[in-house]
Scaffold this motif. Structure first.
Motif, mmCIF file in Angstrom:
data_model
loop_
_atom_site.group_PDB
_atom_site.id
_atom_site.type_symbol
_atom_site.label_atom_id
_atom_site.label_comp_id
_atom_site.label_asym_id
_atom_site.label_seq_id
_atom_site.Cartn_x
_atom_site.Cartn_y
_atom_site.Cartn_z
ATOM 1 N N LEU A 38 0.828 -1.199 0.000
ATOM 2 C CA LEU A 38 0.000 0.000 0.000
ATOM 3 C C LEU A 38 0.872 1.262 0.000
ATOM 4 N N GLU A 39 1.946 1.236 0.810
ATOM 5 C CA GLU A 39 2.855 2.393 0.829
ATOM 6 C C GLU A 39 3.443 2.628 -0.551
ATOM 7 N N GLU A 40 3.830 1.543 -1.206
ATOM 8 C CA GLU A 40 4.425 1.697 -2.529
ATOM 9 C C GLU A 40 3.397 2.255 -3.526
ATOM 10 N N LEU A 41 2.172 1.764 -3.420
ATOM 11 C CA LEU A 41 1.111 2.227 -4.316
ATOM 12 C C LEU A 41 0.942 3.753 -4.205
ATOM 13 N N LYS A 42 0.956 4.231 -2.943
ATOM 14 C CA LYS A 42 0.786 5.670 -2.713
ATOM 15 C C LYS A 42 1.956 6.454 -3.287
ATOM 16 N N SER A 43 3.139 5.843 -3.278
ATOM 17 C CA SER A 43 4.352 6.586 -3.646
ATOM 18 C C SER A 43 4.386 6.993 -5.121
ATOM 19 N N PHE A 44 3.535 6.390 -5.954
ATOM 20 C CA PHE A 44 3.563 6.749 -7.382
ATOM 21 C C PHE A 44 2.909 8.102 -7.663
ATOM 22 N N GLY A 45 2.146 8.589 -6.696
ATOM 23 C CA GLY A 45 1.542 9.904 -6.873
ATOM 24 C C GLY A 45 0.268 9.905 -7.707
ATOM 25 N N ALA A 46 -0.236 8.708 -8.072
ATOM 26 C CA ALA A 46 -1.493 8.638 -8.842
ATOM 27 C C ALA A 46 -2.650 8.384 -7.868
ATOM 28 N N SER A 47 -3.880 8.498 -8.355
ATOM 29 C CA SER A 47 -5.015 8.092 -7.526
ATOM 30 C C SER A 47 -4.885 6.596 -7.273
ATOM 31 N N ASP A 97 -21.792 -11.117 -6.919
ATOM 32 C CA ASP A 97 -20.589 -10.986 -6.077
ATOM 33 C C ASP A 97 -19.848 -9.705 -6.435
ATOM 34 N N ILE A 98 -19.787 -9.427 -7.734
ATOM 35 C CA ILE A 98 -19.057 -8.229 -8.160
ATOM 36 C C ILE A 98 -19.775 -6.972 -7.688
ATOM 37 N N LYS A 99 -21.108 -7.022 -7.708
ATOM 38 C CA LYS A 99 -21.875 -5.872 -7.195
ATOM 39 C C LYS A 99 -21.602 -5.684 -5.716
ATOM 40 N N GLU A 100 -21.480 -6.795 -5.022
ATOM 41 C CA GLU A 100 -21.197 -6.723 -3.592
ATOM 42 C C GLU A 100 -19.825 -6.067 -3.352
ATOM 43 N N LEU A 101 -18.903 -6.336 -4.271
ATOM 44 C CA LEU A 101 -17.553 -5.743 -4.132
ATOM 45 C C LEU A 101 -17.580 -4.219 -4.205
ATOM 46 N N ARG A 102 -18.596 -3.684 -4.912
ATOM 47 C CA ARG A 102 -18.649 -2.222 -5.093
ATOM 48 C C ARG A 102 -18.615 -1.479 -3.773
ATOM 49 N N SER A 103 -19.226 -2.087 -2.752
ATOM 50 C CA SER A 103 -19.257 -1.394 -1.455
ATOM 51 C C SER A 103 -17.938 -1.593 -0.707
ATOM 52 N N ARG A 104 -17.055 -2.388 -1.272
ATOM 53 C CA ARG A 104 -15.775 -2.652 -0.587
ATOM 54 C C ARG A 104 -14.594 -2.000 -1.294
ATOM 55 N N VAL A 105 -14.911 -0.978 -2.080
ATOM 56 C CA VAL A 105 -13.855 -0.253 -2.797
ATOM 57 C C VAL A 105 -13.673 1.112 -2.145
ATOM 58 N N ARG A 106 -12.455 1.479 -1.848
ATOM 59 C CA ARG A 106 -12.195 2.844 -1.370
ATOM 60 C C ARG A 106 -11.167 3.497 -2.280
ATOM 61 N N VAL A 107 -11.407 4.744 -2.647
ATOM 62 C CA VAL A 107 -10.547 5.401 -3.625
ATOM 63 C C VAL A 107 -10.002 6.709 -3.040
ATOM 64 N N TRP A 108 -8.750 6.986 -3.289
ATOM 65 C CA TRP A 108 -8.143 8.253 -2.828
ATOM 66 C C TRP A 108 -7.464 8.975 -3.983
ATOM 67 N N ARG A 109 -7.523 10.260 -3.935
ATOM 68 C CA ARG A 109 -6.721 11.062 -4.859
ATOM 69 C C ARG A 109 -5.486 11.537 -4.093
ATOM 70 N N PRO A 110 -4.319 11.613 -4.721
ATOM 71 C CA PRO A 110 -3.116 11.966 -3.959
ATOM 72 C C PRO A 110 -3.194 13.361 -3.362
#
Ligand SMILES: Nc1ncnc2c1ncn2[C@@H]1O[C@H](COP(=O)(O)OP(=O)(O)O)[C@@H](O)[C@H]1O
Ligand SMILES: [Mg+2]
Length: 314
Positions: A276-285, A301-314
């Protein structure tokens, strides 16, 4: 913030969303999630270039193309069939452009061409090119595993180098032929079919190369799971996008993330946190998608996954 907010796919038409990553990380799952979200704001095509036909299975698609729930148009490319088709098209083209070569057995040459390196990538590139002309607002592409995907993306630039050289040679031949004919006092056809074909190919691959290296026309989404090899491929992919295409990824996704307690119990907490730290280090969302606790097997199942997604902008 939603996955689509991170992409910000304003420029169309269509806007390409390339979902990339190592086999098994969840490219197909993420492609479906993205297509579902995009389909509420525009006509969406989900194009699967992945030879593993999981997409069709998830969506209950009969045959190779059709509309599924939510109005998404799904197309599954069958590489073997397409390879047959383009190699015989090439044989026909050679017959048409260079009739004098018909003494050679072009069918057996076309047959050998099927096993040439690069043919699979050419098929994928053509399908992408067709999808771009199909009138959709969004085309989400579930790409093949990393190696093939990167070679496919590198192809337009490589073709342009070859085509420029071939055009130069053909132009020289045509002008020599013209000069000789004039010296002999003969009339000569100035239009050269082979040269026109080469110009047409240069235009086509030039335009495609531009779309693929434009961050307003194409969004690259790179998916990994919190494990060393998928993260290694993510790093390679981001490096390739930056150095070869001059674009940054729009969204990096860490999929199948376990609750910290469970990850600790399995001895995976360290690698999960480092990923996760490495993912953040690229500077992309970036986005984190939780593990569902079981394999996603159906559209619900895939619809259920929608509620388990969290997104951040750098
Ligand atoms: N967040 C998730 N939770 C649970 N299972 C997942 C999740 N994402 C993907 N999977 C499962 O992992 C496997 C690989 O996913 P898939 O989307 O087919 O990957 P890829 O297209 O990259 O090969 C599938 O069995 C899928 O059901
Ligand atoms: Mg897949």
């Amino acid at each position: 913030m939603s996955l689509v907010d991170a992409l910000d796919p304003r420029a169309c038409c269509p806007h390409l969303v390339m979902v990339m990553g190592k086999g098994g990380v969840g490219k197909t799952t993420l492609s479906i999630l993205l297509a579902m979200e995009l389909s509420s704001s525009g006509k969406t095509m989900l194009l699967s270039l992945d030879p593993a036909k999981h997409l069709a299975k998830y969506l209950g698609l009969e045959g190779e193309a059709g509309e599924v729930e939510g109005g998404i148009y799904v197309k599954q490319v069958s590489v073997e069939k397409e390879v047959e088709r383009i190699t015989s098209q090439y044989a026909d083209l050679i017959r048409e452009l260079m009739p004098s070569l018909s003494v050679l057995n072009l069918d057996s040459a076309a047959d050998a061409l099927k096993y040439f390196p690069g043919v699979e990538e050419e098929v994928l590139l053509r399908r992408l090119e067709e999808a771009l002309k199909s009138g959709y607002d969004y085309v989400v592409v579930d790409t093949p595993p990393t190696g093939v995907a990167l070679r496919t993306l590198a192809l337009p630039k490589l073709y342009l180098i070859w085509l420029d050289k071939l055009i130069e040679i053909r132009e020289r031949i045509v002008s020599l032929r013209y000069a000789i004919a004039r010296t002999l006092g003969r009339r000569v056809e100035i239009r050269d079919k082979a040269l026109l074909k080469l110009y047409e190919m240069r235009d086509k691959f030039g335009a495609l190369g531009e779309v693929l290296s434009s961050s307003s026309r194409t969004s690259y989404v790179v998916v990994a799971t919190p494990e060393p090899l998928p993260m290694y491929e993510l790093r390679e992919t981001v490096g390739f996008l930056r150095s070869r295409l001059g674009v940054d990824p729009k969204l990096l996704v860490l999929n199948k993330v376990l609750p910290e307690g469970l990850a600790a119990g399995l001895g995976q907490l360290g690698v999960q946190r480092r990923s996760l730290e490495e993912l953040k280090s690229f500077g992309a969302s970036y986005a984190v998608v939780e593990h569902l606790g079981r394999p996603t097997e159906s559209i619900s199942d895939i619809k259920e996954l929608r509620s388990r997604v969290r997104v951040w902008r750098p």
